[in-house]
Enzyme design. Sequence first.
Site, PDB file in Angstrom:
ATOM      1  N   GLU A   1     -10.191  -2.252   4.678  1.00  0.00           N
ATOM      2  CA  GLU A   1      -9.123  -2.684   5.578  1.00  0.00           C
ATOM      3  C   GLU A   1      -9.653  -2.995   6.968  1.00  0.00           C
ATOM      4  OE1 GLU A   1      -4.670  -1.106   6.865  1.00  0.00           O
ATOM      5  OE2 GLU A   1      -6.189   0.351   6.320  1.00  0.00           O
TER       6      GLU A   1
ATOM      7  N   GLN B   1       0.846  -1.197   0.000  1.00  0.00           N
ATOM      8  CA  GLN B   1       0.000   0.000   0.000  1.00  0.00           C
ATOM      9  C   GLN B   1       0.881   1.247   0.000  1.00  0.00           C
ATOM     10  OE1 GLN B   1      -2.228   0.633   3.670  1.00  0.00           O
ATOM     11  NE2 GLN B   1      -3.965   1.410   2.509  1.00  0.00           N
TER      12      GLN B   1
ATOM     13  N   GLU C   1      -4.138  10.140  17.375  1.00  0.00           N
ATOM     14  CA  GLU C   1      -4.481  11.556  17.356  1.00  0.00           C
ATOM     15  C   GLU C   1      -5.380  11.882  16.169  1.00  0.00           C
ATOM     16  OE1 GLU C   1      -1.045  10.828  19.832  1.00  0.00           O
ATOM     17  OE2 GLU C   1      -1.481  10.275  17.763  1.00  0.00           O
TER      18      GLU C   1
ATOM     19  N   SER D   1      -2.963   7.357  13.051  1.00  0.00           N
ATOM     20  CA  SER D   1      -2.553   7.477  14.453  1.00  0.00           C
ATOM     21  C   SER D   1      -3.753   7.771  15.343  1.00  0.00           C
ATOM     22  CB  SER D   1      -1.513   8.593  14.606  1.00  0.00           C
ATOM     23  OG  SER D   1      -2.120   9.861  14.416  1.00  0.00           O
TER      24      SER D   1
END
Length: 388
Positions: free
Chosen positions: A244, A126, A369, A367
């Site tokens: 995914e 990817q 965040e 992430s």
Amino acid sequence: MSSVEEFRTEIRGWLTAHLTGAFADLRGRGGPGREHEAFAERLAWERHMAAEGWTCVGWPQEHGGRGATIEQQVAFHEEYALAGAPARVNHIGEQLVGPTLVAFGTPEQRARFLPPIVAAEELWCQGYSEPDAGSDLANVRTRAERDGGDWVVTGQKIWTSLAQDAQWCFVLARTDPGSSRHTGLSYLLVPLDQSGVVIRPIRQLTGTSEFNEVFFDGARTRAEYVVGEPGDGWRVAMATLGFERGVSTLGQQVGFRRELETLIDLARRNGAADDPLIRDRLARAWTGLETIRCNALRMLDGVAAGAPGPEASIGKIFWATWHRELGELAMSVLGAGGMTAPEAPCELDEWQRLFLFSRADTLYAGSNEIQRNIIAERVLGLPKEIRP
């Protein structure tokens, strides 16, 4: 199509009969932080599965799959994990780019790329993250320009899982030079075996190298290997991310449960469970895993109904944080001994590897965040974060 329990019994029986002989030693091999283990043998196992019709089970039958329902796919992934079968080497092709081509590809693209994925003859990676565009995927700077019948790709991708073993990469690149953020991007299928591609493994805390830097310096791919329309890459890329986080996460949770149960057994044997704080953390880990499973099942209900709900947005942050904390808990259960390793070559034990590699769980695939921003802005409708 058989019922879910019949399907579950069929795959369980097949795994029992076939994880024998040359494949018997593959049980438990591979997986995050251990992708280097028995790679050639696991690829042979993958091709054996393909020959027996057990790859791409959720794909439509006309594209080489079994047309399994969501419930049957869950049963497949759970039974595969319960059998201790080796980690799949074709996950990115089967779970990400394949379904994307089924949804957005042309008939010619499907005919060219889907059969080799089903047969595990071509492996994929990817090409999303970049040094300045990791979780901020819209900041992609890799560019592609038309040159006659080709796209010419220039730029760098990073944290590219298993690129060292892949033959193809699906690359998000900027094809409109004047564009910014989500516009002007295209989703390209790029061969890696060419002079314009350099792959450099990144050595991790665990000493292994399953992530890579990939440099494109005038790499070429055919003009017709753009998925969707040129400039429509963001929509296609987001669909890939949705695939995914699908049914395979239920199999992942079986592996998590096995890790937790093994850790509980260790805590009982080495006396760590006598500490009430450790017992409390083990209990919290158990309830956390139950919460993750319930959320995943809610998410799949939405997928089956055609409209994934907010569960899809919170699933990644749930499991990633839980798994990272399990690694920290394992170090507490081990005590001071967890900080030491045998003499050279200093092979890590399973708990040390879990602790170190699970630090990546809250970073890759978005992430924590960024996941919190997505939840705040897109699910809860809060004001967008101030950007420079």
